[in-house]
Motif scaffolding. Sequence first.
Motif, PDB file in Angstrom:
ATOM      1  N   HIS A 155      -9.000   4.034 -10.125  1.00 28.11           N
ATOM      2  CA  HIS A 155      -9.167   4.090  -8.667  1.00 28.11           C
ATOM      3  C   HIS A 155      -9.418   5.538  -8.256  1.00 28.11           C
ATOM      4  O   HIS A 155      -8.587   6.405  -8.496  1.00 28.11           O
ATOM      5  CB  HIS A 155      -7.913   3.568  -7.973  1.00 28.11           C
ATOM      6  CG  HIS A 155      -8.095   3.280  -6.511  1.00 28.11           C
ATOM      7  ND1 HIS A 155      -8.449   4.253  -5.600  1.00 28.11           N
ATOM      8  CD2 HIS A 155      -7.988   2.125  -5.803  1.00 28.11           C
ATOM      9  CE1 HIS A 155      -8.541   3.713  -4.396  1.00 28.11           C
ATOM     10  NE2 HIS A 155      -8.271   2.424  -4.496  1.00 28.11           N
ATOM     11  N   ARG A 258     -14.763  -5.633 -17.471  1.00 27.16           N
ATOM     12  CA  ARG A 258     -13.415  -5.271 -17.025  1.00 27.16           C
ATOM     13  C   ARG A 258     -13.218  -5.630 -15.554  1.00 27.16           C
ATOM     14  O   ARG A 258     -12.152  -6.117 -15.162  1.00 27.16           O
ATOM     15  CB  ARG A 258     -13.181  -3.774 -17.229  1.00 27.16           C
ATOM     16  CG  ARG A 258     -12.996  -3.348 -18.674  1.00 27.16           C
ATOM     17  CD  ARG A 258     -12.621  -1.880 -18.747  1.00 27.16           C
ATOM     18  NE  ARG A 258     -12.359  -1.447 -20.112  1.00 27.16           N
ATOM     19  CZ  ARG A 258     -11.652  -0.375 -20.431  1.00 27.16           C
ATOM     20  NH1 ARG A 258     -11.123   0.372 -19.476  1.00 27.16           N
ATOM     21  NH2 ARG A 258     -11.462  -0.034 -21.693  1.00 27.16           N
ATOM     22  N   ARG A 259     -14.228  -5.365 -14.755  1.00 30.24           N
ATOM     23  CA  ARG A 259     -14.105  -5.686 -13.329  1.00 30.24           C
ATOM     24  C   ARG A 259     -13.924  -7.185 -13.120  1.00 30.24           C
ATOM     25  O   ARG A 259     -13.089  -7.616 -12.316  1.00 30.24           O
ATOM     26  CB  ARG A 259     -15.341  -5.181 -12.581  1.00 30.24           C
ATOM     27  CG  ARG A 259     -15.350  -3.664 -12.391  1.00 30.24           C
ATOM     28  CD  ARG A 259     -16.610  -3.190 -11.702  1.00 30.24           C
ATOM     29  NE  ARG A 259     -16.516  -1.762 -11.395  1.00 30.24           N
ATOM     30  CZ  ARG A 259     -17.512  -0.907 -11.496  1.00 30.24           C
ATOM     31  NH1 ARG A 259     -18.712  -1.337 -11.897  1.00 30.24           N
ATOM     32  NH2 ARG A 259     -17.348   0.364 -11.198  1.00 30.24           N
ATOM     33  N   ALA A 262     -10.409  -8.109 -14.012  1.00 29.67           N
ATOM     34  CA  ALA A 262      -9.453  -7.634 -13.011  1.00 29.67           C
ATOM     35  C   ALA A 262      -9.497  -8.506 -11.764  1.00 29.67           C
ATOM     36  O   ALA A 262      -8.453  -8.851 -11.192  1.00 29.67           O
ATOM     37  CB  ALA A 262      -9.746  -6.178 -12.659  1.00 29.67           C
ATOM     38  N   THR A 266      -6.407 -10.679 -10.355  1.00 37.87           N
ATOM     39  CA  THR A 266      -5.964 -10.476  -8.972  1.00 37.87           C
ATOM     40  C   THR A 266      -5.835 -11.813  -8.247  1.00 37.87           C
ATOM     41  O   THR A 266      -4.863 -12.062  -7.526  1.00 37.87           O
ATOM     42  CB  THR A 266      -6.947  -9.557  -8.230  1.00 37.87           C
ATOM     43  OG1 THR A 266      -6.906  -8.254  -8.832  1.00 37.87           O
ATOM     44  CG2 THR A 266      -6.591  -9.428  -6.759  1.00 37.87           C
ATOM     45  N   HIS A 280      -7.105  -2.014  -4.035  1.00 40.24           N
ATOM     46  CA  HIS A 280      -8.505  -1.587  -4.082  1.00 40.24           C
ATOM     47  C   HIS A 280      -8.852  -1.028  -2.713  1.00 40.24           C
ATOM     48  O   HIS A 280      -8.937  -1.769  -1.738  1.00 40.24           O
ATOM     49  CB  HIS A 280      -9.408  -2.770  -4.428  1.00 40.24           C
ATOM     50  CG  HIS A 280     -10.829  -2.391  -4.743  1.00 40.24           C
ATOM     51  ND1 HIS A 280     -11.686  -1.900  -3.791  1.00 40.24           N
ATOM     52  CD2 HIS A 280     -11.528  -2.427  -5.899  1.00 40.24           C
ATOM     53  CE1 HIS A 280     -12.864  -1.662  -4.357  1.00 40.24           C
ATOM     54  NE2 HIS A 280     -12.790  -1.968  -5.624  1.00 40.24           N
ATOM     55  N   HIS A 286     -14.173   0.552  -8.128  1.00 33.98           N
ATOM     56  CA  HIS A 286     -13.058   0.696  -9.063  1.00 33.98           C
ATOM     57  C   HIS A 286     -13.561   0.598 -10.502  1.00 33.98           C
ATOM     58  O   HIS A 286     -14.430  -0.209 -10.814  1.00 33.98           O
ATOM     59  CB  HIS A 286     -12.052  -0.421  -8.790  1.00 33.98           C
ATOM     60  CG  HIS A 286     -10.643  -0.104  -9.127  1.00 33.98           C
ATOM     61  ND1 HIS A 286     -10.249   0.325 -10.378  1.00 33.98           N
ATOM     62  CD2 HIS A 286      -9.506  -0.157  -8.381  1.00 33.98           C
ATOM     63  CE1 HIS A 286      -8.936   0.507 -10.375  1.00 33.98           C
ATOM     64  NE2 HIS A 286      -8.462   0.234  -9.181  1.00 33.98           N
ATOM     65  N   TYR A 288     -11.234   0.186 -13.101  1.00 33.79           N
ATOM     66  CA  TYR A 288     -10.246  -0.649 -13.794  1.00 33.79           C
ATOM     67  C   TYR A 288     -10.031  -0.195 -15.238  1.00 33.79           C
ATOM     68  O   TYR A 288     -10.291  -0.915 -16.193  1.00 33.79           O
ATOM     69  CB  TYR A 288     -10.661  -2.118 -13.740  1.00 33.79           C
ATOM     70  CG  TYR A 288     -10.552  -2.707 -12.357  1.00 33.79           C
ATOM     71  CD1 TYR A 288      -9.312  -2.953 -11.782  1.00 33.79           C
ATOM     72  CD2 TYR A 288     -11.692  -2.987 -11.600  1.00 33.79           C
ATOM     73  CE1 TYR A 288      -9.201  -3.467 -10.499  1.00 33.79           C
ATOM     74  CE2 TYR A 288     -11.594  -3.505 -10.312  1.00 33.79           C
ATOM     75  CZ  TYR A 288     -10.346  -3.742  -9.775  1.00 33.79           C
ATOM     76  OH  TYR A 288     -10.240  -4.249  -8.506  1.00 33.79           O
ATOM     77  N   TYR A 291      -4.971  -2.582 -15.801  1.00 34.54           N
ATOM     78  CA  TYR A 291      -4.508  -3.309 -14.617  1.00 34.54           C
ATOM     79  C   TYR A 291      -3.043  -2.949 -14.399  1.00 34.54           C
ATOM     80  O   TYR A 291      -2.227  -3.049 -15.322  1.00 34.54           O
ATOM     81  CB  TYR A 291      -4.654  -4.821 -14.784  1.00 34.54           C
ATOM     82  CG  TYR A 291      -4.570  -5.564 -13.468  1.00 34.54           C
ATOM     83  CD1 TYR A 291      -5.727  -5.893 -12.772  1.00 34.54           C
ATOM     84  CD2 TYR A 291      -3.344  -5.899 -12.907  1.00 34.54           C
ATOM     85  CE1 TYR A 291      -5.666  -6.552 -11.545  1.00 34.54           C
ATOM     86  CE2 TYR A 291      -3.270  -6.555 -11.685  1.00 34.54           C
ATOM     87  CZ  TYR A 291      -4.435  -6.876 -11.008  1.00 34.54           C
ATOM     88  OH  TYR A 291      -4.372  -7.516  -9.786  1.00 34.54           O
TER      89      TYR A 291
END
Length: 387
Positions: A155, A258-259, A262, A266, A280, A286, A288, A291
């Motif tokens: 982030h 990865r996004r 994530a 979430t 976020h 982001h 990530y 996590y």
Amino acid sequence: MPHGSAVPARLVNTAPSAGPPDGAAPLAIEGGDPVRTTPFPADAAREPVTDQEPVTALEAEFAHFLDVPPWAAVACASPAGARTLALDALALPEHGEVVVPALLAEDIATACLDRGWRVVPAEVDTDAVTLAPRGLAGAVSERSGLAVITHAYGHPASMPELMRLAADHDIPALEDATSALGASSRGQAAGTFGDIALFAFGAGHLIDAPGALLVARDEGRARDLRAARDGAAGPELAGTASVALAQLRDARERLEARRRLAWHLTEQLRGMRAVVRMPHGRHIRHAYDCYVVRLRSLLWSRSVEESVAALRAEGIPCEPAARPSLHRDGRVREPLGEADPRLAEERFPVSIRLPGEMLRIPLPATATTRDMDDVAAALRKLEHAST
């Protein structure tokens, strides 16, 4: 849900997993069956590239990845070597002060202390766990010679505001973008804001080779960094660059994987009372790097160490996400003096609280949404047993 990002429908269940009912199975650490018994995925190793000039190619392609001039990127054989080059280039007078975030800046703080510089911790942002603008504003003094800005877990920090504050006080900024390759703030890539940016490669990061890379905003400074690097470089630089370059060439695909993971996790954590999903911020992209979940300390009966042990017993790899705040470190406090008001406990409510609440879970690009479902199931099982 990430701001402005759509999650492909095939990746997300229409409803989050239901919490375990009363009388749910006991935790594995207490004799119950674990959520998973198969090893958690890990990113596959890459074969080094066979380019004739891997260092030159890595620098050129990394610069292209960040959309900066080709001269801006300087490859290094190790994170420690890169930190040394960066701090040499941003040299402070003896006993000069360096402002660092109170969390997630241990390596750079140690390097500064070893030079005889004074390290001034500053409060972090509640959500992003990055240097807070109000923290920087309250930590600078007429002796300040450098601000270190660290991105956290992928982030980005509030770079436009932090850079304005640094400019107002006429101090350079070292941007630690280690966890944020591929992240951006208001459309600008992380690692392109500071006077010098550091990308330390290593386990768990998008590039896990043993090297590092520096990015300089000024062409003359980049030239000086490269000359200093060349004066100290050994044969290992070409080898680490060959591995890093192989990983950089498919970094965008792994970053998007990865996004997606994530975002799916979430969604699966929606509705939990005592587990806070990874935040976020607005206007950011982001990366990530992992996590991170937070355990609401007022509702949670276990320590972060006990929670880590319980999740590992369920087959979920994890670790505490942060060490204790630097403002409590004796090596930091002694040079500043116990009477320095910038070390007062009341200045660090967030940095004191968060290390006891946060867990980090890896996000290998080779994982699947089923793996994320297991993470969510283990967290729900742990919540049921801990609240």
